[in-house]
Design an enzyme around this catalytic site. Structure first.
Site, PDB file in Angstrom:
ATOM      1  N   SER A 290       3.401  12.379  -0.386  1.00  0.00           N
ATOM      2  CA  SER A 290       4.492  11.682  -1.069  1.00  0.00           C
ATOM      3  C   SER A 290       4.704  12.271  -2.453  1.00  0.00           C
ATOM      4  O   SER A 290       3.759  12.726  -3.097  1.00  0.00           O
ATOM      5  CB  SER A 290       4.138  10.195  -1.227  1.00  0.00           C
ATOM      6  OG  SER A 290       3.069  10.040  -2.139  1.00  0.00           O
ATOM      7  N   ASP A 291       5.949  12.271  -2.916  1.00  0.00           N
ATOM      8  CA  ASP A 291       6.145  12.539  -4.331  1.00  0.00           C
ATOM      9  C   ASP A 291       5.443  11.406  -5.080  1.00  0.00           C
ATOM     10  O   ASP A 291       5.124  10.361  -4.496  1.00  0.00           O
ATOM     11  CB  ASP A 291       7.634  12.617  -4.687  1.00  0.00           C
ATOM     12  CG  ASP A 291       7.867  13.412  -5.970  1.00  0.00           C
ATOM     13  OD1 ASP A 291       6.929  13.531  -6.798  1.00  0.00           O
ATOM     14  OD2 ASP A 291       8.999  13.916  -6.171  1.00  0.00           O
ATOM     15  N   TRP A 292       5.168  11.622  -6.357  1.00  0.00           N
ATOM     16  CA  TRP A 292       4.284  10.716  -7.095  1.00  0.00           C
ATOM     17  C   TRP A 292       4.865   9.297  -7.210  1.00  0.00           C
ATOM     18  O   TRP A 292       5.885   9.089  -7.859  1.00  0.00           O
ATOM     19  CB  TRP A 292       3.966  11.335  -8.459  1.00  0.00           C
ATOM     20  CG  TRP A 292       2.721  12.186  -8.426  1.00  0.00           C
ATOM     21  CD1 TRP A 292       1.674  12.130  -9.303  1.00  0.00           C
ATOM     22  CD2 TRP A 292       2.348  13.202  -7.462  1.00  0.00           C
ATOM     23  NE1 TRP A 292       0.676  13.023  -8.924  1.00  0.00           N
ATOM     24  CE2 TRP A 292       1.065  13.685  -7.804  1.00  0.00           C
ATOM     25  CE3 TRP A 292       2.941  13.717  -6.307  1.00  0.00           C
ATOM     26  CZ2 TRP A 292       0.394  14.675  -7.063  1.00  0.00           C
ATOM     27  CZ3 TRP A 292       2.283  14.694  -5.575  1.00  0.00           C
ATOM     28  CH2 TRP A 292       1.026  15.158  -5.962  1.00  0.00           C
ATOM     29  N   ALA A 293       4.212   8.385  -6.510  1.00  0.00           N
ATOM     30  CA  ALA A 293       4.663   6.985  -6.450  1.00  0.00           C
ATOM     31  C   ALA A 293       6.027   6.849  -5.787  1.00  0.00           C
ATOM     32  O   ALA A 293       6.803   5.961  -6.123  1.00  0.00           O
ATOM     33  CB  ALA A 293       4.664   6.335  -7.836  1.00  0.00           C
ATOM     34  N   ALA A 294       6.285   7.706  -4.822  1.00  0.00           N
ATOM     35  CA  ALA A 294       7.530   7.597  -4.065  1.00  0.00           C
ATOM     36  C   ALA A 294       7.424   6.536  -2.979  1.00  0.00           C
ATOM     37  O   ALA A 294       8.433   6.008  -2.528  1.00  0.00           O
ATOM     38  CB  ALA A 294       7.899   8.938  -3.425  1.00  0.00           C
TER      39      ALA A 294
END
Ligand SMILES: *[C@@H]1O[C@H](CO)[C@@H](O)[C@H](O)[C@H]1NC(C)=O
Ligand SMILES: *[C@@H]1O[C@H](CO)[C@@H](O)[C@H](O)[C@H]1NC(C)=O
Ligand SMILES: *[C@@H]1O[C@H](CO)[C@@H](O)[C@H](O)[C@H]1NC(C)=O
Ligand SMILES: *[C@@H]1O[C@H](CO)[C@@H](O)[C@H](O)[C@H]1NC(C)=O
Ligand SMILES: *[C@@H]1O[C@H](CO)[C@@H](O)[C@H](O)[C@H]1NC(C)=O
Ligand SMILES: *[C@@H]1O[C@H](CO)[C@@H](O)[C@H](O)[C@H]1NC(C)=O
Length: 891
Positions: A290-294
């Site tokens: 995942s993108d960061w905290a996506a």
């Protein structure tokens, strides 16, 4: 689902999983896409289940086999540790847990696509948009190797790049992190970068999957509004997915899913995209993070095929500091929750096994199990100790990469205008030179500190050599243009008068110096970056397409009193130049992009013929420069009150030059444009099929047969539109009607394409300067990236290029196909390019291969690539609008 009794057993498993998923999903209150708003009903993603297990295709076989063995021995908490990050307070921007029992040290994931973010004693490379502007896959690959060496040297396992979003919107804040507005160029640059990074054992990460084309409302777990990028299937395949498919084919170890939604479903839990497109259709063998905290939910991403949760916590500002042991961490959508999901049956443990197998396979495949350097820096500090712990060993990883950085800086500089032989300059003929603009000078607080206190280059001060946000790295030093110009001139003639006026707003000082200078160099810029930082009112995306910091006034003011005004622009993307470009006193313009730490030296190499590394410019625009903003096909959505603002890609595949061609709009400078200090002439076009019609048909049959089972399962499940949309309907608690669901006649079969079939040609469209057919590669990769046949050369195009001028230099030749072609639109499409060095008078034969995929289009009905038939036009040009030779290819 009463009709399930009519279905065959193989499908029952899928359906029951789907039902299970539906059951589970309907229990979850977050993360479920709302029904599409009125007018957007057709823009919904179908559900594609189950997640395809990694197969060990092609050259992944032994890494996957070893990973399976590794995973067999793990406890569930140990597996969880591989899937979930520890939080943002680790040494790297992303850190998985570890497995102390086996001495497995975990993975360090670190930005960025232009260097090792936050590290000391590391290089700041030219941005990807500059790499693309060289149109030279060898230089791009060398950049990948050098960046890979630096990541490895610091102990980074996964380098978070390349980024290959398409620059759909000219003002898009992160466009400079990618390779421009054409899928073929972007694909070739993506492949070269990945090959470079992975050649030294670092796992590359291609991002952001997919449709992440603007910063406003891009999302994130705690964002109140998140856009939905609505992309039709043809546009997805022929444009946005193209570079990702090339990346998968090149063996990329990891992919990052993006923040925003696609067709209403958040990208990291979009099963159609991850399970259906990435893992089934493209046969991706690595892991998707995942993108960061996506992530906005836990169960749905797991079932949709997501393999790793970074950085691990629920969201920025939502109790970030938690528990450094992911297997017991509770402030995470996964971590301890993933154990619960397995225990309560909402996620099969086999899915967790597959997450870990894919991750460990990438680790084995890059050889990271042997002698891999440990993490020797900390993203949190440049100091040696943090809280009494030694976290930074200050390992110097720069080697001689400054040489390559300077070379790419010069090779990516695009000459847009050159009248009255203004360029190149030679010190001999200079008496008095004025250098203007803050962009010519140093940063007041040094290259890495902003006076507004923002990190990550979140300001525009001094010369611009990279944008802002997570796609940055620290400058070890920054050679500014004024310093480099002064040093160069002084090395030859210390009596030349050099005056720098760095104040953009002091018109009086500018005029008085301009009026007495024989040469005036004006430096201007335009910046952009990632949306979490706002600079001069620009929230990531640019507010306008014009110059920053009084740039237009500065140029006009200097030009008013200096008849030899040479403009250098350091810009993140296209800028409008209409107010000054035709001013006869503006004799030359260099479009230098954002070239990294050697920017000043690089511009000296292009400006001065007597620089020891003088470089004849050969950079070409990787995007179109319009005459006015409204000429572009799409723009940023800046304002919306919707919870899920809808961004529908109505222009389809026609972005950038394809739009200008389609709509007959005259650009100021077209895609592929760039001048030289010499001239080149073209002749002798030959288009030869390297395979006969029958052979091509056979190839196509193989490729479609090989895919047919996958295509069947894919199209069935996705043409399960009823099941699919009724599934999402079920989620939003509408009645399920399966009566009209088609009967699926086969379970997803394993897909394998004979690995012994002759190998693929270079995906970079590598050209050789002999007339011989390009050598076939040597490592077959099976169906990784889609049917291997698609990547085989079916024709070669050769022609002669002569340097008809007086200066040695590189010529960038571009191959476009069509019209007519079967892409559903009538404009040209780039399908090859070559950068060729020629001495004055020298002629070389350039050969560019065309692969089956290059002459195919995506058939939405058949869910596969189909070859164009009949006559295909082949154009060889110096740009997308300057065609030198034309021929035909009979298919
Ligand atoms: C999005 O919706 C369009 C229009 O129905 C469809 O063509 C496309 O396949 C969908 N894409 C995804 C990923 O759901
Ligand atoms: C998970 O990783 C953490 C952090 O490295 C470590 O402390 C912990 O022991 C690991 N847990 C297991 C079950 O191996
Ligand atoms: C391109 O082909 C040439 C000649 O075969 C080779 O030396 C070079 O390494 C290739 N470049 C890439 C990026 O594959
Ligand atoms: C299973 O556990 C997960 C994680 O705690 C939770 O979100 C989900 O609601 C649970 N599902 C069921 C059916 O109990
Ligand atoms: C465009 O934006 C830049 C950066 O915010 C600003 O300096 C400039 O004045 C703007 N130009 C116009 C014409 O508003
Ligand atoms: C060009 O420069 C000359 C001074 O040499 C000036 O007189 C003239 O007005 C300038 N032209 C423009 C269009 O600025």
């Amino acid at each position: 689902m009463s009709s399930s009794s009519t279905l065959r057993p193989g499908l029952l498993r899928i359906l029951s999983l789907a039902l299970l998923a539906v059951h589970v999903l309907s229990d979850v209150t977050t993360g479920i896409p709302d029904a599409a708003p009125p007018g957007f009903e057709e823009w919904e993603s179908p559900i594609f289940l189950p997640a395809p297990d990694v197969k060990g295709s092609g050259d992944w076989a032994s890494a996957v086999a070893r990973a399976r063995t590794f995973v067999k021995g793990l406890t569930l908490p140990e597996k969880i540790n591989v899937t979930t990050g520890v939080d943002v307070l680790g040494r790297c921007v992303g850190n998985t847990g570890t497995i102390p029992r086996l001495g497995w040290a975990g993975l360090c994931l670190e930005d960025s696509p232009l260097g090792v973010r936050f590290a000391d004693f590391a290089s700041a490379f030219p941005a990807a948009i500059n790499a693309a502007a060289t149109w030279d896959v060898d230089l791009i690959k060398a950049r990948g190797v050098a960046m890979g060496e630096e990541h490895r040297g610091k102990g980074v396992n996964v380098a978070l790049g390349p980024m290959t979003n398409m620059g759909r919107v000219a003002a898009g804040g992160r466009n400079w992190e990618g390779f421009g507005g054409d899928p073929f160029l972007s694909g070739a640059a993506t492949v070269a970068t990945i090959e470079g990074i992975q050649s030294v054992g670092v796992i590359a990460n291609v991002k952001h999957f997919i449709g992440n084309e603007q910063e406003h409302y891009r999302g994130g777990s705690s964002a109140p509004q998140i856009t939905s990028s609505n992309i039709d299937d043809k546009t997805l395949h022929e444009l946005y997915l193209w570079p990702f498919a090339e990346a998968v084919h090149a063996g990329v170890g990891s992919v990052m899913c993006s923040y925003q939604h696609v067709n209403q479903t958040q990208a990291c839990q979009n099963s159609k995209l991850i399970n259906g497109v990435l893992k089934e259709e493209l046969g991706f063998q690595g892991f998707i993070v995942s993108d960061w905290a996506a992530m906005i939910n836990g169960v749905q991403p797991a079932l949709a095929g997501l393999d790793m949760n970074m950085p691990g916590f629920v969201g920025y500002g939502v109790g970030e500091q938690n528990n450094p042991d992911p297997s017991t961490a509770t402030n995470s959508y996964w971590g301890a929750a993933l154990i619960d999901m397995v225990k309560n049956g909402s996620v099969p443990e086999s899915r967790v096994d597959d997450m870990v197998t894919r991750t460990i396979a990438a680790w084995y495949k890059m050889g990271q199990d042997k002698n891999y350097p440990h993490v020797s820096f900390s993203q949190l500090t440049q100091q040696t100790y943090l809280n009494g712990e030694k976290v930074n060993e200050h390992v110097n990883v720069q080697a001689d990469h400054y040489k390559l950085i300077r070379k790419i800086g010069a090779a990516s500089t695009i000459l847009l205008k050159n009248t009255k032989s203004a360029l190149p300059l030679s010190v001999k003929s200079l008496k008095r030179i004025g250098v203007f603009g803050s962009d010519a000078g140093p940063h007041p607080l040094g290259p890495n500190i902003c006076s507004n206190g923002q990190n990550d280059k979140g300001c525009s001060e001094g010369t611009l050599a990279m944008g802002w946000g997570s796609g940055t790295a620290n400058f070890p030093y920054l050679i500014d243009p004024l310093a480099a110009i002064t040093q160069h001139i002084q090395s030859i003639n210390p009596t030349v008068v050099i005056e720098g006026v760095l104040d953009d707003y002091n018109l009086k000082a500018q005029s008085s110096v301009a009026a007495v200078s024989d040469t005036c160099l004006v430096f201007v810029n335009a910046d952009s970056g990632e949306g979490y930082l706002t600079v001069d009112g620009n929230a990531g995306d640019r507010n306008n397409l014009t110059l920053w910091a009084n740039g237009e006034k500065l140029i006009q003011n200097v030009a008013a009193s200096c008849p030899n005004t040479i403009v250098v622009q350091h810009v993140v993307g296209p800028v409008l130049v209409e107010s000054w470009i035709d001013n006869p006193n503006v004799t030359a313009v260099l479009h230098a992009g954002i070239p990294g730490q050697e920017t000043g030296n690089a511009i000296v190499d292009v400006l001065f013929s007597d620089s020891p590394q003088a470089t004849n410019p050969s950079g070409r625009l990787p995007y179109t420069i319009a005459k006015q903003r409204g000429d572009y096909p799409a723009d940023i959505l800046y304002q919306s009150n919707e919870k899920v603002p809808q961004i529908t890609y109505t222009e389809g595949v026609s972005i950038d030059y394809k739009w200008f061609d389609l709509k007959n709009i005259e650009p100021r400078f077209e895609f592929g444009f760039g001048l030289s200090y010499t001239s080149f002439s073209y002749s002798g076009l030959q288009v030869s099929k390297s395979r006969g019609r029958r052979e091509i048909e056979a190839l196509h049959r193989t490729s479609t047969t090989a895919r047919s089972s996958a295509a069947a399962s894919s199209s069935k499940l996705s043409s399960f539109p009823h099941a699919a949309s009724s599934t999402s309907a079920a989620v939003s608690s509408a009645p399920v009607s399966s009566a009209s669901a088609p009967v699926v006649s086969s379970a997803p079969a394993s897909v394998s394409v004979s690995a012994s079939a002759s190998a693929s040609a270079s995906a970079s469209g590598n050209a050789t300067s002999t007339a011989s057919a390009p050598p076939a590669g040597s490592s077959p990769v099976g169906d990784v990236g889609g049917p291997a046949e698609l990547y085989k050369t079916i024709a070669t195009v050769s022609f002669k290029v002569k340097n008809s001028g007086k200066v040695a230099g590189n010529e960038v030749s571009q191959l476009y196909i069509g019209p007519p072609n079967s892409f559903g639109v009538t404009q040209k499409a780039l399908r090859g390019f070559a950068r060729t060095f020629l001495n004055p008078g020298q002629t070389k034969t350039v050969t560019i291969p065309l692969r089956l995929k290059d002459v195919s289009s995506w058939d939405v009905e058949k869910q596969k690539w189909v070859q164009s038939s009949g006559q295909l036009k082949v154009y060889i040009g110096k740009s997308s609008r300057n065609i030198e030779l034309q021929g035909t290819l009979n298919l």
